[in-house]
Design a protein around this motif. Structure first.
Motif, PDB file in Angstrom:
ATOM      1  N   ASN A 121       0.828  -1.199   0.000  1.00 24.36           N
ATOM      2  CA  ASN A 121       0.000   0.000   0.000  1.00 24.36           C
ATOM      3  C   ASN A 121       0.865   1.253   0.000  1.00 24.36           C
ATOM      4  O   ASN A 121       1.679   1.462   0.893  1.00 24.36           O
ATOM      5  CB  ASN A 121      -0.918  -0.016   1.224  1.00 24.36           C
ATOM      6  N   GLY A 122       0.675   2.096  -1.005  1.00 25.00           N
ATOM      7  CA  GLY A 122       1.424   3.344  -1.102  1.00 25.00           C
ATOM      8  C   GLY A 122       0.557   4.559  -0.855  1.00 25.00           C
ATOM      9  O   GLY A 122       1.018   5.695  -0.939  1.00 25.00           O
ATOM     10  N   GLY A 123      -0.726   4.334  -0.537  1.00 23.25           N
ATOM     11  CA  GLY A 123      -1.641   5.455  -0.327  1.00 23.25           C
ATOM     12  C   GLY A 123      -1.712   5.866   1.125  1.00 23.25           C
ATOM     13  O   GLY A 123      -1.439   5.089   2.026  1.00 23.25           O
ATOM     14  N   ALA A 124      -2.073   7.112   1.366  1.00 28.09           N
ATOM     15  CA  ALA A 124      -2.213   7.615   2.723  1.00 28.09           C
ATOM     16  C   ALA A 124      -3.616   7.312   3.257  1.00 28.09           C
ATOM     17  O   ALA A 124      -3.779   6.581   4.223  1.00 28.09           O
ATOM     18  CB  ALA A 124      -1.934   9.105   2.765  1.00 28.09           C
ATOM     19  N   ALA A 125      -4.641   7.850   2.625  1.00 29.14           N
ATOM     20  CA  ALA A 125      -6.012   7.651   3.083  1.00 29.14           C
ATOM     21  C   ALA A 125      -6.673   6.457   2.393  1.00 29.14           C
ATOM     22  O   ALA A 125      -7.434   5.724   3.003  1.00 29.14           O
ATOM     23  CB  ALA A 125      -6.835   8.912   2.827  1.00 29.14           C
ATOM     24  N   VAL A 126      -6.388   6.261   1.124  1.00 33.55           N
ATOM     25  CA  VAL A 126      -6.980   5.171   0.341  1.00 33.55           C
ATOM     26  C   VAL A 126      -5.869   4.205  -0.062  1.00 33.55           C
ATOM     27  O   VAL A 126      -4.864   4.627  -0.629  1.00 33.55           O
ATOM     28  CB  VAL A 126      -7.673   5.728  -0.932  1.00 33.55           C
ATOM     29  N   PRO A 127      -6.045   2.909   0.237  1.00 30.97           N
ATOM     30  CA  PRO A 127      -5.022   1.952  -0.188  1.00 30.97           C
ATOM     31  C   PRO A 127      -4.780   2.044  -1.703  1.00 30.97           C
ATOM     32  O   PRO A 127      -5.723   2.060  -2.485  1.00 30.97           O
ATOM     33  CB  PRO A 127      -5.636   0.592   0.175  1.00 30.97           C
ATOM     34  N   THR A 128      -3.514   2.144  -2.082  1.00 33.13           N
ATOM     35  CA  THR A 128      -3.156   2.308  -3.488  1.00 33.13           C
ATOM     36  C   THR A 128      -1.940   1.454  -3.807  1.00 33.13           C
ATOM     37  O   THR A 128      -0.992   1.390  -3.032  1.00 33.13           O
ATOM     38  CB  THR A 128      -2.841   3.783  -3.800  1.00 33.13           C
ATOM     39  N   LEU A 129      -1.979   0.819  -4.974  1.00 33.02           N
ATOM     40  CA  LEU A 129      -0.886  -0.029  -5.428  1.00 33.02           C
ATOM     41  C   LEU A 129      -0.227   0.638  -6.629  1.00 33.02           C
ATOM     42  O   LEU A 129      -0.894   0.942  -7.614  1.00 33.02           O
ATOM     43  CB  LEU A 129      -1.439  -1.406  -5.825  1.00 33.02           C
ATOM     44  N   ASN A 130       1.094   0.860  -6.540  1.00 36.02           N
ATOM     45  CA  ASN A 130       1.844   1.489  -7.624  1.00 36.02           C
ATOM     46  C   ASN A 130       2.409   0.384  -8.514  1.00 36.02           C
ATOM     47  O   ASN A 130       3.208  -0.429  -8.077  1.00 36.02           O
ATOM     48  CB  ASN A 130       2.970   2.350  -7.051  1.00 36.02           C
ATOM     49  N   ARG A 131       2.002   0.386  -9.766  1.00 35.81           N
ATOM     50  CA  ARG A 131       2.438  -0.686 -10.681  1.00 35.81           C
ATOM     51  C   ARG A 131       3.949  -0.695 -10.872  1.00 35.81           C
ATOM     52  O   ARG A 131       4.543  -1.753 -11.081  1.00 35.81           O
ATOM     53  CB  ARG A 131       1.722  -0.587 -12.023  1.00 35.81           C
ATOM     54  N   ASN A 132       4.585   0.471 -10.810  1.00 35.88           N
ATOM     55  CA  ASN A 132       6.037   0.514 -10.978  1.00 35.88           C
ATOM     56  C   ASN A 132       6.753  -0.204  -9.836  1.00 35.88           C
ATOM     57  O   ASN A 132       7.775  -0.851 -10.060  1.00 35.88           O
ATOM     58  CB  ASN A 132       6.511   1.959 -11.102  1.00 35.88           C
ATOM     59  N   ASP A 133       6.206  -0.094  -8.634  1.00 32.87           N
ATOM     60  CA  ASP A 133       6.782  -0.824  -7.501  1.00 32.87           C
ATOM     61  C   ASP A 133       6.582  -2.325  -7.671  1.00 32.87           C
ATOM     62  O   ASP A 133       7.471  -3.124  -7.402  1.00 32.87           O
ATOM     63  CB  ASP A 133       6.139  -0.380  -6.184  1.00 32.87           C
ATOM     64  N   VAL A 134       5.405  -2.705  -8.122  1.00 31.93           N
ATOM     65  CA  VAL A 134       5.060  -4.115  -8.282  1.00 31.93           C
ATOM     66  C   VAL A 134       5.903  -4.757  -9.386  1.00 31.93           C
ATOM     67  O   VAL A 134       6.368  -5.892  -9.250  1.00 31.93           O
ATOM     68  CB  VAL A 134       3.554  -4.275  -8.582  1.00 31.93           C
ATOM     69  N   HIS A 135       6.103  -4.045 -10.481  1.00 31.68           N
ATOM     70  CA  HIS A 135       6.863  -4.596 -11.615  1.00 31.68           C
ATOM     71  C   HIS A 135       8.262  -5.051 -11.217  1.00 31.68           C
ATOM     72  O   HIS A 135       8.809  -5.979 -11.813  1.00 31.68           O
ATOM     73  CB  HIS A 135       6.986  -3.559 -12.739  1.00 31.68           C
ATOM     74  N   ASN A 136       8.851  -4.418 -10.215  1.00 26.84           N
ATOM     75  CA  ASN A 136      10.225  -4.733  -9.827  1.00 26.84           C
ATOM     76  C   ASN A 136      10.337  -5.812  -8.751  1.00 26.84           C
ATOM     77  O   ASN A 136      11.447  -6.132  -8.332  1.00 26.84           O
ATOM     78  CB  ASN A 136      10.939  -3.458  -9.375  1.00 26.84           C
ATOM     79  N   LEU A 137       9.216  -6.378  -8.326  1.00 27.88           N
ATOM     80  CA  LEU A 137       9.278  -7.426  -7.309  1.00 27.88           C
ATOM     81  C   LEU A 137       9.994  -8.655  -7.856  1.00 27.88           C
ATOM     82  O   LEU A 137       9.742  -9.070  -8.992  1.00 27.88           O
ATOM     83  CB  LEU A 137       7.865  -7.827  -6.876  1.00 27.88           C
ATOM     84  N   PRO A 138      10.875  -9.248  -7.049  1.00 28.47           N
ATOM     85  CA  PRO A 138      11.557 -10.461  -7.509  1.00 28.47           C
ATOM     86  C   PRO A 138      10.609 -11.650  -7.499  1.00 28.47           C
ATOM     87  O   PRO A 138       9.817 -11.825  -6.568  1.00 28.47           O
ATOM     88  CB  PRO A 138      12.683 -10.639  -6.491  1.00 28.47           C
ATOM     89  N   VAL A 139      10.660 -12.442  -8.563  1.00 27.43           N
ATOM     90  CA  VAL A 139       9.857 -13.662  -8.662  1.00 27.43           C
ATOM     91  C   VAL A 139      10.715 -14.765  -9.285  1.00 27.43           C
ATOM     92  O   VAL A 139      11.700 -14.479  -9.962  1.00 27.43           O
ATOM     93  CB  VAL A 139       8.575 -13.457  -9.510  1.00 27.43           C
ATOM     94  N   ILE A 140      10.317 -15.983  -9.045  1.00 30.33           N
ATOM     95  CA  ILE A 140      11.008 -17.126  -9.647  1.00 30.33           C
ATOM     96  C   ILE A 140      10.232 -17.524 -10.905  1.00 30.33           C
ATOM     97  O   ILE A 140       9.012 -17.691 -10.862  1.00 30.33           O
ATOM     98  CB  ILE A 140      11.102 -18.294  -8.654  1.00 30.33           C
ATOM     99  N   ILE A 141      10.959 -17.665 -11.995  1.00 27.13           N
ATOM    100  CA  ILE A 141      10.322 -17.937 -13.285  1.00 27.13           C
ATOM    101  C   ILE A 141      10.719 -19.327 -13.778  1.00 27.13           C
ATOM    102  O   ILE A 141      11.903 -19.629 -13.919  1.00 27.13           O
ATOM    103  CB  ILE A 141      10.741 -16.869 -14.313  1.00 27.13           C
ATOM    104  N   PRO A 142       9.714 -20.158 -14.037  1.00 28.51           N
ATOM    105  CA  PRO A 142      10.010 -21.494 -14.565  1.00 28.51           C
ATOM    106  C   PRO A 142      10.411 -21.432 -16.038  1.00 28.51           C
ATOM    107  O   PRO A 142      10.136 -20.444 -16.723  1.00 28.51           O
ATOM    108  CB  PRO A 142       8.688 -22.247 -14.386  1.00 28.51           C
TER     109      PRO A 142
END
Length: 184
Positions: free
Chosen positions: A105-126
């Motif tokens: 959550n990047g929002g102050a009053a309303v929960p908000t998801l920033n796609r740029n933050d999400v895009h950089n999350l590490p994941v394991i790729i088969p």
């Protein structure tokens, strides 16, 4: 980590984009689901995105992830998959579900998801072969789920038609019991 799998970023599996504005006053009932942050909220005559697709909450509610096999309209409270570099909407769906999106959550009053933050999350790729095998199983499972949901809805409609007749006595239950006992 299994052999052939690699560490990458979420953007290697799915590219997310903010949904589109569509005030209720502009909606015309139709065949296409209108998807908000928490799920499907009505229909519209026009689709903005061709199926299959993946949607997650962007504003107001975070963490709900949907896989859609019909054309749809993602609202501006969502992030939707515009591209699937790994070649699988099912993989994107399950990877997004496995992430703790609520904690981002990047929002102050309303929960908000920033796609740029999400895009950089590490994941394991088969590897591609594993993704292809996974898609076959996931596709069959999602088709089965959809079929079972249709059956449940059909049973719900039948119940709603029969229950008032049973309650009013229009249908005699004792006859049904006798028929069942005779069949045993």
């Amino acid at each position: 980590m299994p052999k052939g799998w690699v560490v990458g970023k979420l953007q290697d599996i799915v590219t997310l984009q903010r949904g589109f504005d569509l005030p209720k006053s502009y909606r015309t009932d139709g065949a296409h689901p209108v998807v908000a942050a928490t799920g499907v909220h009505g229909t519209h005559a026009v689709a903005k995105v061709m199926a299959p697709g993946v949607v997650t909450g962007r504003s107001g509610s975070l963490g709900t992830v949907l896989h859609l096999d019909v054309d749809f309209w993602p609202l501006n409270t969502t992030l939707w998959g515009t591209a699937f570099p790994a070649g699988s909407t099912y993989l994107a769906y399950f990877v997004l579900q496995g992430l703790d999106l609520k904690s981002m959550n990047g929002g102050a009053a309303v929960p908000t998801l920033n796609r740029n933050d999400v895009h950089n999350l590490p994941v394991i790729i088969p590897p591609p072969e594993s993704i292809k095998d996974f898609d076959q199983v996931a596709s069959a499972t999602f088709k089965l789920k959809k079929n079972l949901q249709r059956q449940v809805e059909n049973l719900r409609v039948q119940r709603d038609l029969l229950l008032p007749k049973l309650m009013s006595g229009e249908i005699d239950v004792s006859q049904a019991v006798e028929l069942m006992e005779a069949a045993e």
